[in-house]
Design an enzyme around this catalytic site. Structure first.
Site, short mmCIF file in Angstrom:
data_model
loop_
_atom_site.label_atom_id
_atom_site.label_comp_id
_atom_site.label_asym_id
_atom_site.label_seq_id
_atom_site.Cartn_x
_atom_site.Cartn_y
_atom_site.Cartn_z
N LEU A 33 3.80 -3.01 -3.83
CA LEU A 33 2.50 -2.41 -4.11
C LEU A 33 1.38 -3.46 -4.22
O LEU A 33 1.60 -4.58 -4.66
CB LEU A 33 2.57 -1.60 -5.40
CG LEU A 33 3.67 -0.52 -5.43
CD1 LEU A 33 3.68 0.20 -6.78
CD2 LEU A 33 3.50 0.48 -4.29
N GLU A 35 -3.38 -3.62 -4.28
CA GLU A 35 -4.55 -2.91 -4.82
C GLU A 35 -4.85 -1.61 -4.06
O GLU A 35 -5.49 -0.71 -4.60
CB GLU A 35 -5.80 -3.80 -4.82
CG GLU A 35 -5.78 -4.88 -5.88
CD GLU A 35 -5.14 -6.17 -5.39
OE1 GLU A 35 -4.33 -6.12 -4.42
OE2 GLU A 35 -5.44 -7.23 -5.96
N HIS A 37 -2.53 0.59 -3.01
CA HIS A 37 -1.71 1.57 -3.71
C HIS A 37 -2.30 1.85 -5.10
O HIS A 37 -2.34 2.99 -5.55
CB HIS A 37 -0.28 1.06 -3.88
CG HIS A 37 0.44 0.75 -2.60
ND1 HIS A 37 0.66 -0.54 -2.17
CD2 HIS A 37 1.00 1.56 -1.66
CE1 HIS A 37 1.32 -0.51 -1.04
NE2 HIS A 37 1.54 0.73 -0.69
N GLN A 152 -1.74 9.23 9.81
CA GLN A 152 -0.80 9.81 8.83
C GLN A 152 -1.52 10.84 7.96
O GLN A 152 -1.01 11.95 7.75
CB GLN A 152 -0.22 8.70 7.97
CG GLN A 152 0.54 9.18 6.76
CD GLN A 152 1.22 8.03 6.02
OE1 GLN A 152 2.24 7.53 6.47
NE2 GLN A 152 0.64 7.59 4.91
N LYS A 183 -5.93 -4.29 3.04
CA LYS A 183 -4.70 -4.67 2.31
C LYS A 183 -3.52 -3.92 2.89
O LYS A 183 -3.63 -2.74 3.23
CB LYS A 183 -4.85 -4.34 0.83
CG LYS A 183 -5.89 -5.20 0.17
CD LYS A 183 -5.70 -5.28 -1.32
CE LYS A 183 -6.82 -6.11 -1.91
NZ LYS A 183 -6.36 -7.34 -2.55
#
Ligand code: AMP
Length: 284
Positions: A33, A35, A37, A152, A183
């Site tokens: 994980l 930032e 997430h 998605q 990210k």
């Protein structure tokens, strides 16, 4: 914060919370994980009584020659971040718990044919299947997805409509490094030279946003974006496309909300980036 690894213990916790009248938010992730997430978990924390994060490197969304084995994992660091962000439950199943001898899959047509679906033809079948299963296990009121994975997000929204899942899908904006790189857990694959080269994606996004605002047709925008990528010797374009933001079909003129999306190989690492034009940005 609780951690569960089985479907049955997850279900009994959720059942208890629902009995108490709690609303449930779900953030599906593959772990490692960052930032990006964290921003989804934060939004989920703000909007729900209980926050569930799933951490599962889903084998069915990886193609045969993709990076399933190499995909970065750090469960202890992930747990620390989930705890810090105020998650109530982390669901962390093994692949055997999720699939056993499964032979039922969710297959979405049309929206999965182009963009990432061209290079990754089985990817969205795996994504839809695991997200559908997570919806059935967690029965969330709200589920949070990043605009970073724009195709998605569009596909999940369509699947929810088509299959009448009783969940609200919340899109969240792309979180970037200070220098612009979106990210991603896969950024960890990049060496120093590649990390610098990877900036061509966000530069192309920025250029695309400037050019599209002047009202050009798609080809002019794509050409400008392509030029930026082509200048970078370590970069190789997989695709750069401008498509209708809902149907994901290519558009010639930018008259309605569009998605400008790209996948670019930096060395052996495939990175994606995108922007939406002509539509309210994803919730802040
Ligand atoms: P992943 O763990 O890569 O499957 O991603 C889990 C969720 O986090 C997906 O909904 C992604 O779109 C979202 N996500 C990943 N990176 C970012 C980012 N840079 N900004 C916002 N959301 C992200």
């Amino acid at each position: 914060m609780k951690i569960t690894t089985t479907v049955s213990e997850t279900r009994s916790l959720i059942r208890q919370w629902k009995k108490e009248g709690m609303t449930i938010g779900l953030v599906p992730t593959m772990g490692f994980l960052h930032e990006g997430h964290a921003s989804l978990i934060k939004k989920c924390r703000e909007e729900n009584d209980k926050v569930v994060v799933s951490v599962f490197v889903n084998p069915t969304q990886f193609g045969e020659n993709e990076d399933l084995e190499a995909y970065p994992r750090d469960f202890h660091r992930d747990m620390a971040l989930c705890e810090e962000m105020g998650a109530d439950l982390v669901f962390h199943p093994e692949p055997e718990e999720m699939y056993q001898d499964a032979c039922t899959f969710i297959n979405i047509t049309d929206l999965s044919d182009n963009l990432c679906g061209k290079t990754r033809p089985t990817h969205f079948k795996g994504v839809c299947t695991v997200v559908g299963k997570l919806f059935n296990i967690v029965t969330p009121d709200n589920a949070y997805f990043g605009q970073k994975d724009a195709q998605q997000l569009a596909i999940i929204k369509k699947m929810v409509m088509d299959l009448n899942f009783d969940v609200r899908i919340v899109g969240c904006p792309i979180i970037r490094e200070e220098d612009g790189l979106a990210k991603s857990s896969r950024n960890t694959y990049l060496n120093e030279r590649e990390r610098t080269a990877a900036l061509c994606l966000s530069k192309a996004v920025k250029r695309g946003q400037e050019v599209i605002a002047k009202g050009c047709n798609s080809n002019d925008v794509l050409q400008e974006m392509n030029e930026i990528i082509e200048k970078e010797p370590l970069a190789k374009v997989d695709y750069i496309s401008i498509v209708d933001a809902l149907t994901l079909q290519p558009v010639e003129y930018v008259e309605r909300p569009v998605l400008a999306a790209m996948a670019v190989y930096i060395g052996r690492t495939r990175l994606i980036d995108n922007f939406i034009y002509g539509e309210e940005p994803a919730d802040q």
